[in-house]
Design an enzyme around this catalytic site. Structure first.
Site, PDB file in Angstrom:
ATOM      1  N   GLU A  47      -6.179 -10.797  -0.886  1.00 15.41           N
ATOM      2  CA  GLU A  47      -6.898 -10.500   0.299  1.00 15.41           C
ATOM      3  C   GLU A  47      -8.254 -10.665   0.105  1.00 15.41           C
ATOM      4  O   GLU A  47      -9.134  -9.560   0.224  1.00 15.41           O
ATOM      5  CB  GLU A  47      -6.474  -9.345   0.984  1.00 15.41           C
ATOM      6  CG  GLU A  47      -5.019  -9.149   1.163  1.00 15.41           C
ATOM      7  CD  GLU A  47      -4.683  -7.863   1.956  1.00 15.41           C
ATOM      8  OE1 GLU A  47      -5.532  -7.317   2.634  1.00 15.41           O
ATOM      9  OE2 GLU A  47      -3.382  -7.620   2.177  1.00 15.41           O
ATOM     10  N   GLU A  73       0.837  -1.048  -0.044  1.00 16.70           N
ATOM     11  CA  GLU A  73      -0.040  -0.005   0.064  1.00 16.70           C
ATOM     12  C   GLU A  73       0.921   1.246   0.020  1.00 16.70           C
ATOM     13  O   GLU A  73       0.706   2.150   1.022  1.00 16.70           O
ATOM     14  CB  GLU A  73      -0.974   0.142   1.153  1.00 16.70           C
ATOM     15  CG  GLU A  73      -1.813  -1.181   1.233  1.00 16.70           C
ATOM     16  CD  GLU A  73      -2.639  -1.362   2.512  1.00 16.70           C
ATOM     17  OE1 GLU A  73      -2.854  -0.390   3.151  1.00 16.70           O
ATOM     18  OE2 GLU A  73      -3.279  -2.385   2.550  1.00 16.70           O
TER      19      GLU A  73
END
Ligand code: G3I
Length: 346
Positions: free
Chosen positions: A237, A132
């Site tokens: 995820e 991220e």
């Protein structure tokens, strides 16, 4: 015994699940982990804040257990994650006297990666090296990593990880990768790493989706685009929210995303629709069909949790907290979703 999900897709890609330490200790859950998944990601214990609470004082016990259990049951392990703007120990970005220098923070980063990746050399199949690092607008996320080291903290992290375990697969992992400007930034990153001969094997598209967001076509296009760069692709995820979507995690940094989310947000004012499981199964089938179409370049799909009952989303201050079964309900019997995916036509 009935085929598990991982057996069903073995010839195409790995099927993984994120576990917290308690899962493996509860026989019921671990029997489901054993049966349906051949890859494991630890949801929390391999983050820096959990490994090195005080400088030089490592706590590896939980991770050692996780790694041993995974090996005992023939699971490929994913190391999540080495560099992130969250879940860092309090001391990491501070310096006693003057402010922390680039050189000093780079030295801390190198020590962390060589210690952790080195400890599990040959035992962890692949690492989410950086997680991220970009905003939805494609700029670098503001973080101490960026502010103190600079944009090349990413290159350095991949180099450190490769040096610590040359055989480990190395990944860049992020969410919101169907958004053009963020996707462009990750494309540029992959091209930059490759042009410098810095190893990156795959990109992790996290896949925290809802019943409607994103349109499967956008995922299809994102996978094609990353695959064209010569890296593999993972859905790292995956979960499909049936709850009001934009919690703090997903509000995104800019209004465009908030408007988008507000537009597609379909809050359930009270109880979930009675056919919600069929809707979920349909959505998972739709997503899996995209992944099957890209099986030459998709190497793993990991569900972020065995069930929504323990989902990270439940941490959000939701009007009414609904523990909705994602894959397995509280009794941990396979739900419609798993049954549907087990029989998905090629
Ligand atoms: O285990 C402790 C418990 O002992 C303590 O009493 C409690 C009170 O604070 O905290 C518990 O730890 C929590 C941990 O989840 C339990 O697994 C942490 O507070 C909490 O911050 C942690 O949240 C995790 C979050 O990342 C932040 O690390 C979630 O489980 C995890 O699902 C979530 O996963 C992230 C990925 O790493 C990156 N992509 C987004 C994804 C969802 O946010």
């Amino acid at each position: 015994a009935q085929t598990g999900l991982a057996d069903r897709y073995r010839e195409y890609f790995d099927i993984g699940v994120a576990v917290s330490t308690s899962d493996l200790s509860e026989f019921e859950k671990s029997s489901i982990v054993k049966k349906h998944f051949n890859s494991l990601t630890h949801e929390f214990s391999m983050k820096w804040s959990q490994l090195e609470v005080k400088p030089g004082k490592y706590e590896f016990e939980m991770v050692d257990q996780f790694v041993a259990w995974g090996h005992e049951h023939g699971k490929k392990l994913v190391g999540h994650t080495l560099v992130w703007h969250k879940a860092n120990p309090d001391w990491l970005f501070t310096e006693d006297d003057s402010n922390l220098s680039r050189a000093k923070l780079l030295a801390r980063l190198e020590k962390h990666i060589s210690t952790v990746v080195g400890r599990y050399k040959g035992k962890v199949y692949g690492w989410d090296v950086v997680n991220e690092a970009f905003g939805y607008d494609g700029t670098f996320r503001k973080s101490p990593w960026l502010n103190i080291i600079g944009e090349d903290f990413i290159e350095r992290a991949f180099e450190f990880a490769h040096a610590a375990d040359p055989d480990a697969k190395l990944y860049y992992n992020d969410y919101g990768l169907v958004h053009k400007s963020k996707q462009d930034a990750v494309v540029r990153l992959i091209q930059r790493l490759k042009s410098k001969g810095i190893p990156i094997h795959a990109v992790g598209i996290q896949g925290h989706y809802s019943l409607t967001y994103p349109d499967a076509k956008l995922l299809d296009e994102a996978i094609s685009r990353f695959a064209s760069l010569g890296v593999e692709v993972m859905i790292s995820e995956l979960d499909v929210s049936v709850l009001p979507f934009p919690g703090p995690e997903e509000r995104g940094e800019d209004a465009e995303i908030n408007n988008l989310r507000a537009a597609e947000l379909d809050p359930y004012s009270g109880a979930l629709p009675t056919d919600i499981e069929a809707q979920l199964a349909d959505r998972y089938q739709e997503l899996f069909c995209v992944l099957l179409a890209h099986r030459a370049s998709v190497n793993r799909v990991t569900f972020w949790g065995i069930s929504d009952a323990e989902s990270w989303r439940n941490n959000w201050p939701l009007p009414e907290r609904m523990d909705h079964p994602l894959l397995f309900d509280r009794n941990l019997k396979p739900k419609l979703v798993v049954e549907r995916l087990l029989h998905l036509a090629d």
